[in-house]
Scaffold this motif. Structure first.
Motif, PDB file in Angstrom:
ATOM      1  N   GLN A 144       2.209   1.704  -3.525  1.00  0.00           N
ATOM      2  CA  GLN A 144       1.137   2.141  -4.424  1.00  0.00           C
ATOM      3  C   GLN A 144       0.823   3.623  -4.213  1.00  0.00           C
ATOM      4  OE1 GLN A 144      -1.836  -0.788  -3.312  1.00  0.00           O
ATOM      5  NE2 GLN A 144      -1.573  -1.899  -5.237  1.00  0.00           N
ATOM      6  N   HIS A 145       0.795   4.022  -2.955  1.00  0.00           N
ATOM      7  CA  HIS A 145       0.529   5.435  -2.652  1.00  0.00           C
ATOM      8  C   HIS A 145       1.650   6.317  -3.187  1.00  0.00           C
ATOM      9  CE1 HIS A 145      -1.050   8.884  -0.496  1.00  0.00           C
ATOM     10  NE2 HIS A 145       0.168   9.107  -0.012  1.00  0.00           N
ATOM     11  N   ARG A 146       2.899   5.861  -3.039  1.00  0.00           N
ATOM     12  CA  ARG A 146       4.039   6.625  -3.544  1.00  0.00           C
ATOM     13  C   ARG A 146       3.976   6.758  -5.064  1.00  0.00           C
ATOM     14  NH1 ARG A 146       7.447  10.618  -2.158  1.00  0.00           N
ATOM     15  NH2 ARG A 146       9.536  10.355  -3.006  1.00  0.00           N
ATOM     16  N   TRP A 147       3.660   5.688  -5.758  1.00  0.00           N
ATOM     17  CA  TRP A 147       3.566   5.736  -7.219  1.00  0.00           C
ATOM     18  C   TRP A 147       2.421   6.644  -7.659  1.00  0.00           C
ATOM     19  CZ3 TRP A 147       5.634   5.877 -11.577  1.00  0.00           C
ATOM     20  CH2 TRP A 147       4.960   5.607 -12.758  1.00  0.00           C
ATOM     21  N   SER A 148       1.333   6.635  -6.887  1.00  0.00           N
ATOM     22  CA  SER A 148       0.216   7.516  -7.205  1.00  0.00           C
ATOM     23  C   SER A 148       0.645   8.978  -7.119  1.00  0.00           C
ATOM     24  CB  SER A 148      -0.943   7.252  -6.242  1.00  0.00           C
ATOM     25  OG  SER A 148      -2.009   8.153  -6.472  1.00  0.00           O
ATOM     26  N   ASP A 149       1.434   9.327  -6.092  1.00  0.00           N
ATOM     27  CA  ASP A 149       1.946  10.699  -5.974  1.00  0.00           C
ATOM     28  C   ASP A 149       2.863  11.046  -7.136  1.00  0.00           C
ATOM     29  OD1 ASP A 149       0.555  11.014  -3.631  1.00  0.00           O
ATOM     30  OD2 ASP A 149       2.266  10.549  -2.330  1.00  0.00           O
TER      31      ASP A 149
ATOM     32  N   ASN B 161       0.831  -1.212   0.000  1.00  0.00           N
ATOM     33  CA  ASN B 161       0.000   0.000   0.000  1.00  0.00           C
ATOM     34  C   ASN B 161       0.864   1.261   0.000  1.00  0.00           C
ATOM     35  OD1 ASN B 161      -2.360  -1.474   0.013  1.00  0.00           O
ATOM     36  ND2 ASN B 161      -2.563  -1.460   2.242  1.00  0.00           N
ATOM     37  N   SER B 162       1.984   1.201   0.738  1.00  0.00           N
ATOM     38  CA  SER B 162       2.882   2.353   0.775  1.00  0.00           C
ATOM     39  C   SER B 162       3.481   2.634  -0.602  1.00  0.00           C
ATOM     40  CB  SER B 162       4.000   2.104   1.784  1.00  0.00           C
ATOM     41  OG  SER B 162       4.941   3.159   1.750  1.00  0.00           O
TER      42      SER B 162
END
Length: 254
Positions: free
Chosen positions: A28-33, A25-26
């Motif tokens: 995925q969140h980083r890639w989203s940013d 999840n971490s």
């Protein structure tokens, strides 16, 4: 079967350079940013290129896009290294097309005027404008090769700025540390001086107490005492006289 992001997570944690692991999840969140901010920067860079200002080099365009990003988004673009990698990738350009293409509902003629206004109000003004269809793979490779030198220069300039900022920050931290150590040292010296003063005062009190006791012994009337008490205090008086005489002689020599 292991999912795509599970494989990415395993690869990252096996090759990480930091002590702590990161969860799926971490990441995925980083890639989203990274996707969101880099897409914004792509839009700003495309806007700069559309101006076709004469005399502008690749470095100048990158710097203008960085300034535009900071002015509109109100933060520094942190993923310039990601943009340099992604900018000519076919899948990334296709992703930008998908982001900038509105869905059918937004363009349906049956939408009421209020619904259209609501949709427009919800749009992120900092996201890139609609981008034309991506160029072919061969042309992208040729453009990537021809712009390698200028991209490297822009990247090195950004890294240089980051190092300068980091160096300035470390200097401020070092100055603050020196100031803190100086304050601690000054407090320690003051505390030591107070302790030495208290010790001298205690020594002085002990000396005064000894002098009072000696004066009391020297002032005794030995004739009124029993023989054994008289002998004892006579011996004490002789010791006091001998010590005082020795101290006086030592002080005169000094």
């Amino acid at each position: 079967m292991t999912s795509y992001w599970d494989r990415i997570t395993d690869y990252y944690n096996e090759n990480r350079k930091t002590p702590s692991e990161r969860t799926k999840n971490s990441l995925q969140h980083r890639w989203s940013d990274i996707q969101k901010d880099t897409a914004r920067f792509c839009g700003f860079y495309a806007e700069i290129e559309r101006k076709r200002e004469s005399g502008k080099s690749e470095d100048d365009k990158v710097k203008d896009a960085l300034q535009m990003y900071q002015g509109l988004v109100k933060s520094v673009f942190k993923f310039i290294h990601c943009w340099l990698i992604l900018r000519y990738e076919h899948k990334w350009q296709a992703h930008l097309i998908d982001m900038s293409t509105p869905n059918d509902k937004e363009h349906s003629e049956t939408l009421q005027a209020t619904e259209v206004q609501a949709v427009e109000a919800m749009k992120d003004k900092t996201l890139p404008p609609k981008i034309s269809r991506p160029i072919g793979r061969d042309k992208a490779k040729r453009m990537k090769t021809s712009n390698t030198a200028s991209n490297s220069t822009a990247f090195l300039q950004v890294l240089q700025n980051m190092r300068s900022d980091r160096q300035a920050y470390e200097e401020r931290v070092e100055q603050a540390t020196d100031a803190t150590e100086g304050a601690i040292s000054a407090r320690s010296e003051r505390k030591l001086a107070i302790q030495e003063q208290q010790l001298r005062l205690q020594e002085r009190l002990v000396t005064l107490q000894e002098e009072r006791e000696e004066n009391l012994v020297m002032s005794l009337d030995l004739d009124k005492m029993t023989p054994w008490a008289k002998d004892f205090y006579l011996m004490k008086q002789k010791e006091i006289v001998t010590r005082k005489t020795t101290q006086h002689a030592s002080n005169n020599e000094e």
